[in-house]
Scaffold this active site. Structure first.
Site, mmCIF file in Angstrom:
data_model
loop_
_atom_site.group_PDB
_atom_site.id
_atom_site.type_symbol
_atom_site.label_atom_id
_atom_site.label_comp_id
_atom_site.label_asym_id
_atom_site.label_seq_id
_atom_site.Cartn_x
_atom_site.Cartn_y
_atom_site.Cartn_z
ATOM 1 N N ASP A 8 0.766 -1.463 0.281
ATOM 2 C CA ASP A 8 -0.792 0.168 0.486
ATOM 3 C C ASP A 8 1.216 1.341 0.130
ATOM 4 O OD1 ASP A 8 -1.536 2.132 0.190
ATOM 5 O OD2 ASP A 8 -2.360 1.564 2.388
ATOM 6 N N LYS A 70 2.399 11.359 -3.459
ATOM 7 C CA LYS A 70 1.875 10.782 -3.932
ATOM 8 C C LYS A 70 0.590 11.781 -4.953
ATOM 9 C CE LYS A 70 -1.956 6.732 -3.344
ATOM 10 N NZ LYS A 70 -2.179 6.046 -2.455
ATOM 11 N N GLU A 168 -7.474 0.684 -4.648
ATOM 12 C CA GLU A 168 -7.617 0.456 -2.825
ATOM 13 C C GLU A 168 -8.479 0.233 -2.702
ATOM 14 O OE1 GLU A 168 -6.122 4.630 -2.171
ATOM 15 O OE2 GLU A 168 -4.356 3.804 -2.675
ATOM 16 N N ASP A 190 -13.146 5.939 2.777
ATOM 17 C CA ASP A 190 -11.330 5.508 3.594
ATOM 18 C C ASP A 190 -11.203 7.318 3.489
ATOM 19 O OD1 ASP A 190 -8.813 6.412 2.932
ATOM 20 O OD2 ASP A 190 -8.487 5.187 1.083
#
Ligand code: AMP
Length: 609
Positions: A8, A70, A168, A190
């Site tokens: 991850d 990211k 994800e 999330d």
């Protein structure tokens, strides 16, 4: 069984996981037992530092410490202008790929991410006592091709082969075993430190389909901390008469204390915060109810995107069967209550929400490694799909790892004059030549009107539905003649075979490309020779005997090397033949133009009354 880990690669934290000998997915800790690696990379004079150590020196060395990289992956300089305002490091001005300036060098986001991946790789290698070369890596469902490619690049730089890039929310669903549902609708909520994502997925027969995504790229637990800090600053002012809001060190201390207190309040009803400052020690009891009042509006901000995603998916909340919680901030009881109220059911929360994505990536890795062979699980096409074209080479329509459902369309033509049928050969695999790939289906398209080679326009459509069924259709545009076939590309294919096929393509990459280039050069030579022969037949009389013999000489020379396998020689003689034919082409064109002009005059004459 080759070792494949699940990773991850997060905005705030990154993790590596694997499925252990007992078949249980587990996070691999570092030597100190830490399970989360802060996604922070510091470029210091002494070298590159990654993780907790980099995070600790963030305040001291902000210009050379990269976090949240990211957010910059696979994006252009122009796209990230707004994002760049939120970070203290310098983004070099560029229209193209983002570059981050650290001292006198520049690094790209994939290079920074590669440092994080390399650290996780080493962590896994230390754990297993053997090298690790392959991984499954997760990305947000909304990542586009460029962002996914940047993630693969990062992996390659780190010396890891990214066998799969998995969404994800799909990974989180896998961690809860939801692929086993015959059919279902899943909401993955999330909420991390700085980002919020909601994804609505449909699972059917082990295939995940992303129906809709929404979110807020700047909303998360950090905002909860900020709200609490503001409140504490006001309280300190009231109680101690001190305004600490412009003292960065004091604010930083308060932020750390606030975050810790927030986390404790997820499991306790009340907690005491104690922070020693220079002139006084601040002590304060905070209750969960107080925290909830401070963050209620922020939590409610996540509900709008949830409703929008549901609307985009054409669903009402009660139609969603499963809710999966991801991200550290879903530990906050108020968040859980709000999610439960919205969907009208209890979310899955048995697994650690920080780890659930990595655990799911490990499950996918385990399947790829052949640990579970009775089930092929995908939300992407595991292998490329295409058709055989002239000379036995493959023309790929849908590449490996394309998210399904998907559609691709391309146009093809015939190679022989007067050809009235084509043989459609559907192939699966990563190799350049048809013979090295898996043959999925064959069918004929017939009834094409006889035309010169290259004239028919044949539209070929590949359509993969959410169940992984592939439908191939070929349609000749002029006559409308069509033929089609339907196949299940994954039928009889295990994940181990898929992995093997992909591996073979790496092993044979160079030889395959050379073979393909040779065939393409030969095909090109063949096409040019056919054109020249046709042109000679039609316009030979426009040439002198000398010019004609020059062309036939060049034709013979090309024919002589055609079978030699010497690509350079074939290419050179093709160029020579083209050159020798130039005067003929010129004259034929002149003639055609003259004819056209003459006929236009004739039209004009006709038009006159
Ligand atoms: P992630 O980005 O998923 O790693 O989540 C990080 C966020 O989760 C940070 O804002 C943390 O403060 C928050 N977090 C972690 N543990 C807890 C907890 N027990 N209660 C509340 N928030 C937490």
């Amino acid at each position: 069984m080759s070792r494949i880990v699940g990773i991850d690669l997060g905005t705030t934290n990154s993790l590596v996981a694997h499925v252990d000998a007992a078949g249980i997915p587990r996070v691999i800790p570092d030597a100190e037992g830490r399970r989360l690696l802060p996604s922070v990379v510091a470029y210091t004079p002494a070298g590159i530092v990654v993780g907790e150590a980099a995070r600790r020196q963030l305040a001291r060395n902000p210009a050379r410490t990269i976090y949240s990289v990211k957010r910059f992956m696979g994006r252009g300089g122009e796209d990230v202008r707004e994002e760049a305002r939120h970070v203290p490091f310098e983004i070099a001005p560029s229209d193209e790929v983002v570059r981050i300036r650290v001292g006198d060098r520049e690094v790209t986001p994939p290079e920074v991410s590669a440092e994080i991946l390399r650290t996780l790789k080493q962590q896994a290698e230390a754990h297993f006592g053997e090298p690790v070369h392959k991984a499954v890596i997760t990305v947000p469902a909304y990542f586009n091709d460029a962002q996914r490619q940047a993630t693969k690049d990062a992996s390659r730089i780190a010396g890891l082969e990214a066998l799969r890039i998995v969404n994800e929310p799909t990974a989180a669903s896998l961690a809860y075993g939801l692929q086993k549902l015959a059919q279902g609708l899943i909401a993955v909520y999330d909420l991390g430190g700085g980002t919020f994502d909601i994804s609505i997925l449909r699972v059917k027969d082990g295939v995940f389909e992303v129906l809709a995504t929404n979110g807020n790229t700047h909303l998360g637990g950090d905002d909860f901390d900020r709200a609490l800090v503001e409140w504490l600053l006001a309280d300190i002012k009231a109680v101690h008469g001190e305004d600490l809001s412009s003292d960065p060190e004091a604010v930083q201390e308060l932020r750390l204390g606030a975050e810790a207190a927030k986390c404790r309040l997820s499991s306790e009803e009340r907690t005491t915060l104690t922070i020693p400052f220079e002139r006084f020690t601040y002590r304060r009891e905070i209750t969960r109810a107080e925290l909830e009042r401070l963050i209620a509006a922020l939590v409610d901000q996540t509900l709008g995107p949830c409703r929008l995603a549901l609307k985009d998916a054409g669903l009402t909340p009660d139609q969603v069967g499963e809710i999966v919680l991801v991200g550290g901030s879903t530990r906050v009881p108020l968040v859980r209550r709000r999610v439960e109220e919205l969907f009208g059911k209890t979310p899955h929360s048995q697994l650690n929400p920080d780890e659930v994505v990595a655990l799911g990536a490990a499950v996918q890795a385990h399947i790829l490694a052949g640990g579970i062979t009775d089930m092929l699980l995908l939300d992407v096409t595991p292998l490329s799909l295409g058709i055989e074209t002239l000379g036995g080479i493959v023309s790929v329509l849908i590449s490996r790892n394309t998210t399904i459902p998907t559609m691709a369309k391309e146009y093809f033509t015939t190679s022989v004059d007067g050809q009235t049928a084509v043989d459609m050969h559907v192939l699966q695999g990563e190799r350049e030549l048809a013979k090295d790939n898996r043959s999925l289906a064959r069918f004929d398209l017939t009834g094409i009107d006889p035309m010169p080679a290259g004239m028919p326009k044949i539209e070929v459509t590949f359509l993969i539905d959410a169940n992984g069924m592939l439908q191939v259709q070929a349609r000749e545009q002029r006559t409308g003649k069509a033929a089609s076939i339907e196949v299940k590309p994954t039928y009889g294919l295990s994940e181990a075979q898929v992995a093997q096929m992909v591996e073979d393509s790496f092993t044979h990459a160079e030889a395959d490309v050379n073979a393909r280039l040779l065939i393409e050069t030969k095909t090109e030579a063949e096409t040019v020779m056919n054109h020249v022969r046709r042109a000679l037949a039609q316009g030979g009389h426009l040439m002198s005997a000398e010019e004609r013999s020059l062309i036939t000489g060049a034709l013979d020379a090309l024919r002589a090397v055609e079978e030699s396998g010497d690509r350079d020689a074939i290419r050179e003689r093709t160029i020579e033949l083209n050159r020798a034919t130039e005067p003929l082409a010129q004259r034929m064109m002149d003639k055609a133009l003259r004819d056209a002009v003459t006929s236009r005059r004739a039209d004009d004459i006709l038009k006159r009354p």
